[in-house]
Design a protein around this motif. Structure first.
Motif, PDB file in Angstrom:
ATOM      1  N   LYS A  33      -6.155  -4.271   3.700  1.00 62.57           N
ATOM      2  CA  LYS A  33      -5.067  -3.452   3.160  1.00 62.57           C
ATOM      3  C   LYS A  33      -3.717  -3.609   3.848  1.00 62.57           C
ATOM      4  O   LYS A  33      -2.675  -3.456   3.218  1.00 62.57           O
ATOM      5  CB  LYS A  33      -5.448  -1.964   3.205  1.00 62.57           C
ATOM      6  CG  LYS A  33      -6.729  -1.604   2.499  1.00 62.57           C
ATOM      7  CD  LYS A  33      -6.605  -1.767   1.020  1.00 62.57           C
ATOM      8  CE  LYS A  33      -7.891  -1.326   0.322  1.00 62.57           C
ATOM      9  NZ  LYS A  33      -7.779  -1.444  -1.118  1.00 62.57           N
ATOM     10  N   CYS A  40       0.762  -3.584   2.764  1.00 63.47           N
ATOM     11  CA  CYS A  40       1.665  -2.524   3.229  1.00 63.47           C
ATOM     12  C   CYS A  40       2.873  -3.120   3.938  1.00 63.47           C
ATOM     13  O   CYS A  40       4.005  -2.661   3.734  1.00 63.47           O
ATOM     14  CB  CYS A  40       0.928  -1.578   4.173  1.00 63.47           C
ATOM     15  SG  CYS A  40      -0.456  -0.708   3.409  1.00 63.47           S
ATOM     16  N   ASP A  82       1.531   1.348  -0.330  1.00 69.10           N
ATOM     17  CA  ASP A  82       2.010   2.439   0.505  1.00 69.10           C
ATOM     18  C   ASP A  82       1.044   2.647   1.669  1.00 69.10           C
ATOM     19  O   ASP A  82      -0.140   2.923   1.451  1.00 69.10           O
ATOM     20  CB  ASP A  82       2.109   3.709  -0.339  1.00 69.10           C
ATOM     21  CG  ASP A  82       2.669   4.868   0.448  1.00 69.10           C
ATOM     22  OD1 ASP A  82       1.893   5.506   1.189  1.00 69.10           O
ATOM     23  OD2 ASP A  82       3.872   5.136   0.324  1.00 69.10           O
ATOM     24  N   LEU A  83       1.550   2.514   2.865  1.00 60.76           N
ATOM     25  CA  LEU A  83       0.709   2.625   4.060  1.00 60.76           C
ATOM     26  C   LEU A  83      -0.027   3.957   4.109  1.00 60.76           C
ATOM     27  O   LEU A  83      -1.227   4.002   4.402  1.00 60.76           O
ATOM     28  CB  LEU A  83       1.551   2.438   5.319  1.00 60.76           C
ATOM     29  CG  LEU A  83       0.827   2.564   6.653  1.00 60.76           C
ATOM     30  CD1 LEU A  83      -0.318   1.552   6.779  1.00 60.76           C
ATOM     31  CD2 LEU A  83       1.800   2.406   7.804  1.00 60.76           C
ATOM     32  N   GLU A 140      -2.898   3.907   1.588  1.00 58.62           N
ATOM     33  CA  GLU A 140      -3.942   2.931   1.897  1.00 58.62           C
ATOM     34  C   GLU A 140      -4.764   3.317   3.120  1.00 58.62           C
ATOM     35  O   GLU A 140      -5.957   3.044   3.184  1.00 58.62           O
ATOM     36  CB  GLU A 140      -3.338   1.536   2.086  1.00 58.62           C
ATOM     37  CG  GLU A 140      -2.688   0.973   0.847  1.00 58.62           C
ATOM     38  CD  GLU A 140      -3.653   0.756  -0.308  1.00 58.62           C
ATOM     39  OE1 GLU A 140      -4.854   0.516  -0.061  1.00 58.62           O
ATOM     40  OE2 GLU A 140      -3.206   0.812  -1.467  1.00 58.62           O
TER      41      GLU A 140
END
Length: 78
Positions: free
Chosen positions: A33, A37, A43-44, A47
């Protein structure tokens, strides 16, 4: 160059020391992931949230990100 030198232990070592979250536990997030990001394709906060539950993080997503990006670092002023 204009960079900033940060003194301190590696973030993953601090995370294990402070919260018993190991590199082995976080590896899946960083493999699957994190790169999306970094380049703005994901979107951090969204995720990482499911992983925080897996890692038994008891705080908020914002609290984790603050720990990650701001915690236990000392700027080398000179």
């Amino acid at each position: 160059m204009g960079g900033v030198l940060v003194i301190g232990d590696r973030w993953d070592r601090n995370l294990q020391r402070d919260y018993d979250i190991t590199e082995e536990m976080t590896k899946e997030f960083f493999i699957t992931k994190f790169s999306a990001c970094v380049i703005g394709k994901a979107d951090l906060k969204e995720e990482i949230a499911p992983f925080l539950r897996k890692w038994n993080w008891s705080g908020s997503v914002d609290g984790f990100l603050h720990y990650w990006f701001c915690g236990s670092r000392i700027l080398n002023e000179p």
